[in-house]
Scaffold this motif. Structure first.
Motif, PDB file in Angstrom:
ATOM      1  N   ARG A   1       0.840  -1.193   0.000  1.00 51.31           N
ATOM      2  CA  ARG A   1       0.000   0.000   0.000  1.00 51.31           C
ATOM      3  C   ARG A   1       0.881   1.251   0.000  1.00 51.31           C
ATOM      4  O   ARG A   1       2.015   1.235   0.474  1.00 51.31           O
ATOM      5  CB  ARG A   1      -0.909   0.031   1.233  1.00 51.31           C
ATOM      6  CG  ARG A   1      -1.973  -1.064   1.258  1.00 51.31           C
ATOM      7  CD  ARG A   1      -3.054  -0.811   0.248  1.00 51.31           C
ATOM      8  NE  ARG A   1      -4.140  -1.779   0.343  1.00 51.31           N
ATOM      9  CZ  ARG A   1      -5.163  -1.849  -0.495  1.00 51.31           C
ATOM     10  NH1 ARG A   1      -5.230  -0.996  -1.520  1.00 51.31           N
ATOM     11  NH2 ARG A   1      -6.110  -2.748  -0.345  1.00 51.31           N
ATOM     12  N   ILE A   2       0.327   2.338  -0.518  1.00 44.87           N
ATOM     13  CA  ILE A   2       1.064   3.594  -0.613  1.00 44.87           C
ATOM     14  C   ILE A   2       0.518   4.559   0.436  1.00 44.87           C
ATOM     15  O   ILE A   2      -0.692   4.810   0.491  1.00 44.87           O
ATOM     16  CB  ILE A   2       0.939   4.199  -2.017  1.00 44.87           C
ATOM     17  CG1 ILE A   2       1.538   3.236  -3.050  1.00 44.87           C
ATOM     18  CG2 ILE A   2       1.622   5.562  -2.091  1.00 44.87           C
ATOM     19  CD1 ILE A   2       1.123   3.527  -4.467  1.00 44.87           C
ATOM     20  N   ALA A   3       1.405   5.059   1.266  1.00 46.71           N
ATOM     21  CA  ALA A   3       1.012   5.944   2.360  1.00 46.71           C
ATOM     22  C   ALA A   3       1.686   7.294   2.229  1.00 46.71           C
ATOM     23  O   ALA A   3       2.855   7.392   1.856  1.00 46.71           O
ATOM     24  CB  ALA A   3       1.377   5.311   3.701  1.00 46.71           C
ATOM     25  N   LEU A   4       0.935   8.331   2.559  1.00 50.65           N
ATOM     26  CA  LEU A   4       1.457   9.699   2.599  1.00 50.65           C
ATOM     27  C   LEU A   4       1.307  10.211   4.028  1.00 50.65           C
ATOM     28  O   LEU A   4       0.205  10.186   4.583  1.00 50.65           O
ATOM     29  CB  LEU A   4       0.687  10.593   1.628  1.00 50.65           C
ATOM     30  CG  LEU A   4       0.994  12.101   1.660  1.00 50.65           C
ATOM     31  CD1 LEU A   4       2.461  12.378   1.404  1.00 50.65           C
ATOM     32  CD2 LEU A   4       0.118  12.838   0.657  1.00 50.65           C
ATOM     33  N   VAL A   5       2.410  10.666   4.598  1.00 49.53           N
ATOM     34  CA  VAL A   5       2.418  11.131   5.982  1.00 49.53           C
ATOM     35  C   VAL A   5       2.874  12.582   6.015  1.00 49.53           C
ATOM     36  O   VAL A   5       4.022  12.893   5.681  1.00 49.53           O
ATOM     37  CB  VAL A   5       3.354  10.273   6.856  1.00 49.53           C
ATOM     38  CG1 VAL A   5       3.334  10.778   8.306  1.00 49.53           C
ATOM     39  CG2 VAL A   5       2.961   8.801   6.799  1.00 49.53           C
ATOM     40  N   SER A   6       1.973  13.472   6.418  1.00 52.69           N
ATOM     41  CA  SER A   6       2.376  14.870   6.600  1.00 52.69           C
ATOM     42  C   SER A   6       2.912  15.048   8.007  1.00 52.69           C
ATOM     43  O   SER A   6       2.646  14.259   8.909  1.00 52.69           O
ATOM     44  CB  SER A   6       1.192  15.813   6.361  1.00 52.69           C
ATOM     45  OG  SER A   6       0.290  15.763   7.444  1.00 52.69           O
TER      46      SER A   6
ATOM     47  N   SER B   1       9.528  14.826  11.838  1.00 56.27           N
ATOM     48  CA  SER B   1       9.921  14.547  13.225  1.00 56.27           C
ATOM     49  C   SER B   1       8.754  13.944  13.989  1.00 56.27           C
ATOM     50  O   SER B   1       7.644  13.820  13.459  1.00 56.27           O
ATOM     51  CB  SER B   1      10.372  15.845  13.937  1.00 56.27           C
ATOM     52  OG  SER B   1       9.286  16.750  14.026  1.00 56.27           O
ATOM     53  N   GLY B   2       9.018  13.572  15.233  1.00 60.33           N
ATOM     54  CA  GLY B   2       7.972  13.222  16.170  1.00 60.33           C
ATOM     55  C   GLY B   2       7.024  12.136  15.721  1.00 60.33           C
ATOM     56  O   GLY B   2       7.416  11.094  15.176  1.00 60.33           O
ATOM     57  N   MET B   3       5.740  12.370  15.951  1.00 61.23           N
ATOM     58  CA  MET B   3       4.717  11.363  15.690  1.00 61.23           C
ATOM     59  C   MET B   3       4.565  11.046  14.208  1.00 61.23           C
ATOM     60  O   MET B   3       4.280   9.908  13.839  1.00 61.23           O
ATOM     61  CB  MET B   3       3.391  11.812  16.297  1.00 61.23           C
ATOM     62  CG  MET B   3       3.420  11.895  17.818  1.00 61.23           C
ATOM     63  SD  MET B   3       1.881  12.506  18.553  1.00 61.23           S
ATOM     64  CE  MET B   3       2.006  14.272  18.208  1.00 61.23           C
ATOM     65  N   GLY B   4       4.770  12.046  13.360  1.00 61.42           N
ATOM     66  CA  GLY B   4       4.703  11.797  11.928  1.00 61.42           C
ATOM     67  C   GLY B   4       5.805  10.870  11.465  1.00 61.42           C
ATOM     68  O   GLY B   4       5.565   9.908  10.729  1.00 61.42           O
ATOM     69  N   ARG B   5       7.019  11.141  11.908  1.00 64.45           N
ATOM     70  CA  ARG B   5       8.152  10.300  11.512  1.00 64.45           C
ATOM     71  C   ARG B   5       7.972   8.864  12.017  1.00 64.45           C
ATOM     72  O   ARG B   5       8.200   7.907  11.263  1.00 64.45           O
ATOM     73  CB  ARG B   5       9.463  10.870  12.053  1.00 64.45           C
ATOM     74  CG  ARG B   5      10.674  10.015  11.682  1.00 64.45           C
ATOM     75  CD  ARG B   5      11.965  10.479  12.348  1.00 64.45           C
ATOM     76  NE  ARG B   5      12.415  11.770  11.858  1.00 64.45           N
ATOM     77  CZ  ARG B   5      13.609  12.290  12.140  1.00 64.45           C
ATOM     78  NH1 ARG B   5      14.467  11.638  12.925  1.00 64.45           N
ATOM     79  NH2 ARG B   5      13.971  13.463  11.654  1.00 64.45           N
TER      80      ARG B   5
ATOM     81  N   ASP C   1      -2.993   5.275  -0.885  1.00 65.62           N
ATOM     82  CA  ASP C   1      -4.103   4.516  -0.304  1.00 65.62           C
ATOM     83  C   ASP C   1      -4.350   4.945   1.134  1.00 65.62           C
ATOM     84  O   ASP C   1      -5.440   4.739   1.682  1.00 65.62           O
ATOM     85  CB  ASP C   1      -3.772   3.013  -0.271  1.00 65.62           C
ATOM     86  CG  ASP C   1      -3.399   2.459  -1.613  1.00 65.62           C
ATOM     87  OD1 ASP C   1      -4.275   2.426  -2.497  1.00 65.62           O
ATOM     88  OD2 ASP C   1      -2.226   2.055  -1.789  1.00 65.62           O
ATOM     89  N   ILE C   2      -3.299   5.496   1.756  1.00 66.72           N
ATOM     90  CA  ILE C   2      -3.318   5.847   3.177  1.00 66.72           C
ATOM     91  C   ILE C   2      -2.854   7.285   3.325  1.00 66.72           C
ATOM     92  O   ILE C   2      -1.847   7.682   2.729  1.00 66.72           O
ATOM     93  CB  ILE C   2      -2.379   4.919   3.977  1.00 66.72           C
ATOM     94  CG1 ILE C   2      -2.889   3.472   3.954  1.00 66.72           C
ATOM     95  CG2 ILE C   2      -2.209   5.413   5.410  1.00 66.72           C
ATOM     96  CD1 ILE C   2      -1.859   2.459   4.435  1.00 66.72           C
ATOM     97  N   LEU C   3      -3.593   8.061   4.118  1.00 62.39           N
ATOM     98  CA  LEU C   3      -3.175   9.414   4.461  1.00 62.39           C
ATOM     99  C   LEU C   3      -3.113   9.535   5.971  1.00 62.39           C
ATOM    100  O   LEU C   3      -4.103   9.267   6.665  1.00 62.39           O
ATOM    101  CB  LEU C   3      -4.157  10.452   3.914  1.00 62.39           C
ATOM    102  CG  LEU C   3      -3.958  11.895   4.406  1.00 62.39           C
ATOM    103  CD1 LEU C   3      -2.614  12.447   3.949  1.00 62.39           C
ATOM    104  CD2 LEU C   3      -5.108  12.793   3.950  1.00 62.39           C
TER     105      LEU C   3
END
Length: 267
Positions: free
Chosen positions: A8-13, A17-21, A85-87
């Motif tokens: 699956r393809i994920a995009l993380v804003s 750092s921190g919780m996003g990383r 597929d994932i944000l």
């Protein structure tokens, strides 16, 4: 535990750092292909270097306050990996703080533009492809502050309460397309944001950093029964679960990761 999201393809804003990383890291370890994004001038390249050993990851700079920037972000991710597929929308700021009567319109609007409208813009860009594919996972970031506001950070609290409402509304609108939208509610996690808060508190009280944390927990967060700051990976574990096939019947939910800080039955 197999999360069922390999490939699956994920995009993380907020991925610099921190919780996003840490959310990006756990998604990579689960077999997802991940794009991380954050504003220019930060530590996004450092995050990319840190995550490379965990799996296939790219980094794309973007500004969640700009629709044009978000359009360019999604175009770049589609070109390099495919449509997400994932944000996971972890981007956010504390924003304007202080006495309510002293925070001006500009402070309110900047906080809402990043925390609320940033999430709106990211979801608006992500949902069409998820609907077309009949599979999507969106995890937004709220906070304990959404349901128990603190008087010196009301702009932040209001923005996070709005995220709760947005999550529920999107879950109702697109759950029929198997696009599941949920929210996590962290409280006092060890991140650069709370580091700055505690550094300021230490200076104001004339104490050390650790003492500032201890006094903050005792005076401001008595419900946090573990008596410590949370870790970013503890929040990321909740995020990864909500992104997974293991959470295929969870939609419109708010998952608290707060050591018991919220002391009511409210969402």
């Amino acid at each position: 535990m197999d999360l069922g999201i390999k490939g699956r393809i994920a995009l993380v804003s907020g991925g610099d750092s921190g919780m996003g990383r840490e959310s990006a890291r756990l998604l990579l370890e689960a077999g997802a292909r991940v794009a991380i994004t954050d504003r220019a001038g930060g530590t996004l390249s450092d995050s990319l270097d840190d995550l490379k050993s965990a799996g296939e990851v790219i980094a794309v700079e973007a500004d969640v306050t700009s629709t044009d920037s978000i359009t360019a972000l999604f175009d770049a991710v589609k070109t390099q990996l495919g449509a997400p597929d994932i944000l996971v929308n972890a981007a956010g700021v504390t924003g304007a703080t202080g006495d309510f009567l002293e925070v001006d319109d500009a402070g309110w609007l900047e906080t809402l533009d990043i925390n609320l409208m940033g999430a709106v813009r990211m979801c608006r860009a992500a949902i069409p492809a998820m609907r077309a594919n009949k599979w999507g996972r969106i995890v937004l970031f709220s906070s304990e502050d959404a349901v128990q506001p603190y008087v010196d950070e009301l702009a932040y609290c209001a923005s996070k309460a709005a995220i709760q409402n947005l999550t529920k509304g999107l879950s109702k609108a697109y759950g029929c397309d198997n696009v599941l939208v949920n929210v996590v509610m962290p409280a006092f996690i060890a991140t650069p944001m709370t580091d700055k808060m505690m550094e300021k508190r230490a200076d104001e009280k004339g104490v050390g950093f650790d003492e500032a944390i201890e006094s903050f927990l005792e005076e401001e967060r008595p419900g946090m029964t573990l008596k410590r700051r949370g870790r970013a990976d503890e929040v990321a574990a909740a995020v990864a679960f909500l992104c997974s096939e293991r959470a295929s019947f969870i939609n419109g939910a708010a998952l608290r990761v707060d050591s018991g800080s919220v002391q009511t039955m409210a969402m």
